[in-house]
Design an enzyme around this catalytic site. Structure first.
Site, PDB file in Angstrom:
ATOM      1  CD  GLU A  38      -3.060  -0.595   0.042  1.00 46.42           C
ATOM      2  OE1 GLU A  38      -3.046  -0.292  -1.169  1.00 46.42           O
ATOM      3  OE2 GLU A  38      -3.668  -1.579   0.490  1.00 46.42           O
ATOM      4  CB  THR A  75       4.454   0.386  -2.524  1.00 46.59           C
ATOM      5  OG1 THR A  75       3.282  -0.338  -2.878  1.00 46.59           O
ATOM      6  CG2 THR A  75       4.846   0.042  -1.119  1.00 46.59           C
ATOM      7  CG  ASP A  76       0.517   3.147  -6.370  1.00 49.17           C
ATOM      8  OD1 ASP A  76       0.747   3.938  -5.424  1.00 49.17           O
ATOM      9  OD2 ASP A  76      -0.616   3.043  -6.895  1.00 49.17           O
ATOM     10  N   GLY A  81     -12.964   2.143  -0.944  1.00 49.01           N
ATOM     11  CA  GLY A  81     -11.571   1.780  -1.201  1.00 49.01           C
ATOM     12  C   GLY A  81     -11.436   0.650  -2.196  1.00 49.01           C
ATOM     13  CG  LEU A  82     -13.994  -2.168  -2.593  1.00 50.17           C
ATOM     14  CD1 LEU A  82     -15.288  -2.963  -2.643  1.00 50.17           C
ATOM     15  CD2 LEU A  82     -12.856  -3.095  -2.213  1.00 50.17           C
ATOM     16  CB  SER A  83     -10.267   1.065  -7.339  1.00 48.24           C
ATOM     17  OG  SER A  83      -9.199   1.236  -6.484  1.00 48.24           O
ATOM     18  CB  SER A  84     -16.127   2.807  -7.633  1.00 54.59           C
ATOM     19  OG  SER A  84     -15.895   3.959  -6.851  1.00 54.59           O
ATOM     20  CB  SER A  85     -12.833   6.743  -9.433  1.00 58.40           C
ATOM     21  OG  SER A  85     -11.680   6.486  -8.690  1.00 58.40           O
ATOM     22  CG  ASP A  91      -6.394   2.213  -7.251  1.00 62.49           C
ATOM     23  OD1 ASP A  91      -5.738   1.371  -6.616  1.00 62.49           O
ATOM     24  OD2 ASP A  91      -6.774   3.288  -6.764  1.00 62.49           O
TER      25      ASP A  91
END
Ligand code: GLA
Length: 376
Positions: free
Chosen positions: A31, A33-34, A120-124, A169
């Site tokens: 997390e 880290t990207d 936090g599930l990256s819907s965008s 994401d």
């Protein structure tokens, strides 16, 4: 969802479009880290955005969001940016394709999804990658490669939505493959699919319903801290730092920046340790690393909140193998690696204890690792 969208398309625009989908994501570990050039370990999940789309022969885009019961219309030049946030994600994707020399013309689209928003599930990212994939298929003969589609989503966040996010994401949402997590090296962008089908464990998400909102959040501040430390160390990203280097400059940086960097350096090692442990079938190590990540995210990176720390404690008390806050933080879900025999009792306990403390029940999502962006 597909049939509902087909009916809606017919009603709004007449005739038929083509259906596309993309997915939300989980991240087992790795997390924040990207954007530090480190490793992430995400997978796409069986929660999706589906869009029905058709070129309309004009230079206007007409959209209908079924979930929000809201419409938007815009042109394709920079000056045409729509006001509604949800429409800006799609506008941004169009603009980023055009900026890269790709073709986008007017189209009509209706879309809907079942990815919980702000969890936090990256819907965008799913919305961006669904449209990036679809527009590449409809207008560019798929000539833009998939990594670039992920970058188009990421640039949309940077340039049209105010979130200076990393690539995880959008990468997960575009590249996701059923039954596989992906270890991505965010410096070289090399990645590897990792079959993930634990025999004795289940992944369970527990959603605190604390709304996570990365736009205008301290997310960008975390990134700035990391970049400041990297500059002080004379390196491009914290990927190239270790604890000895960080300790050597401790006196020159703020305590806050020190703790942010300490988390990132530790997290890089944890992702690699988790991959080795998975290869060896050692789920205890995987779980221990997840708890360590939670501690780091809570104490050093300070992106947790009381409710998520509470859920983490409950998981530990229930004997859950690994548990941690997932994604950018500031609310959303914990991801839990639960021994199959404990799944029911953990879920019941988490609901009961959270509800008695906070007055509302958390949502529980079982996770199935699924495919990312695709034409249906
Ligand atoms: C958000 C960002 C990602 C990543 C995570 C934290 O989801 O969009 O790029 O930084 O937070 O790991």
């Amino acid at each position: 969802m597909e049939n509902k969208l087909k009916t809606l398309f017919e009603k709004k625009f007449g005739g038929k479009g083509t259906l596309y989908a993309s997915a939300g994501r989980i991240n087992l570990i790795g997390e924040h880290t990207d954007y530090n050039g480190g490793f992430v370990f995400p997978g796409a999940i069986d929660k999706v955005i589906v869009a029905d789309i058709r070129p309309n022969g004009t230079d206007r885009v007409r959209l209908y969001s079924a979930d929000m019961d809201d419409s938007a219309e815009f042109g394709l030049t920079e000056a045409d940016a729509p006001k509604a946030q949800w429409a800006r994600y799609i506008f941004g994707v169009c603009r980023e394709i055009i900026k890269r020399g790709g073709r986008v013309e007017g189209f009509d689209a209706v879309f809907a999804g079942n990815i919980p928003l702000g969890a936090g599930l990256s819907s965008s990212a799913a919305l961006e990658s669904c449209f990036a994939f679809a527009l590449n298929d409809l207008f560019n003969n798929n000539s833009i490669d998939k990594f670039e589609l992920a970058r188009i989503g990421q640039s949309t966040e940077h340039n049209y939505c105010g979130v200076n996010c990393g690539i995880m994401d959008q990468f997960a949402s575009v590249m996701g493959k059923k039954g596989n997590l992906m270890r991505l090296d965010c410096r070289s962008m090399e990645f590897e699919y990792f079959p993930f089908a634990p025999e004795h464990h289940t992944l369970v998400l527990v959603d605190s319903h604390v709304k996570h909102e990365l736009v205008d959040s301290p997310y960008n501040k975390r990134r700035e801290s990391c970049e400041r430390v990297a500059r002080r160390l004379g390196i491009d990203t914290l990927r190239d730092a270790d604890m000895a280097m960080l300790d050597a400059v401790r006196g020159d940086i703020s305590d806050e920046d020190y703790r942010r960097a300490r988390f990132v350096i530790g997290e890089k090692e944890r992702v690699l340790a988790v991959c080795d442990a998975l290869n060896a079938g050692d789920y205890d190590t995987v779980g221990r690393m997840m708890y360590e990540t939670h501690q780091g995210l809570s104490r050093d990176y300070e992106v947790s909140c009381e409710e998520l720390d509470f859920l983490n404690d409950v998981a530990r008390e229930c004997g859950v193998t690994g548990s941690r806050i997932m994604g950018g933080g500031f609310g959303g879900c914990t991801i839990n690696l639960v021994p199959n025999a404990l799944v029911d009792s953990f879920i019941a306990t988490a609901i009961e204890r959270f509800e008695s403390r906070y007055g509302h029940a958390p949502a529980i999502y079982p996770v199935i690792i699924s495919d990312g962006a695709r034409r249906l």
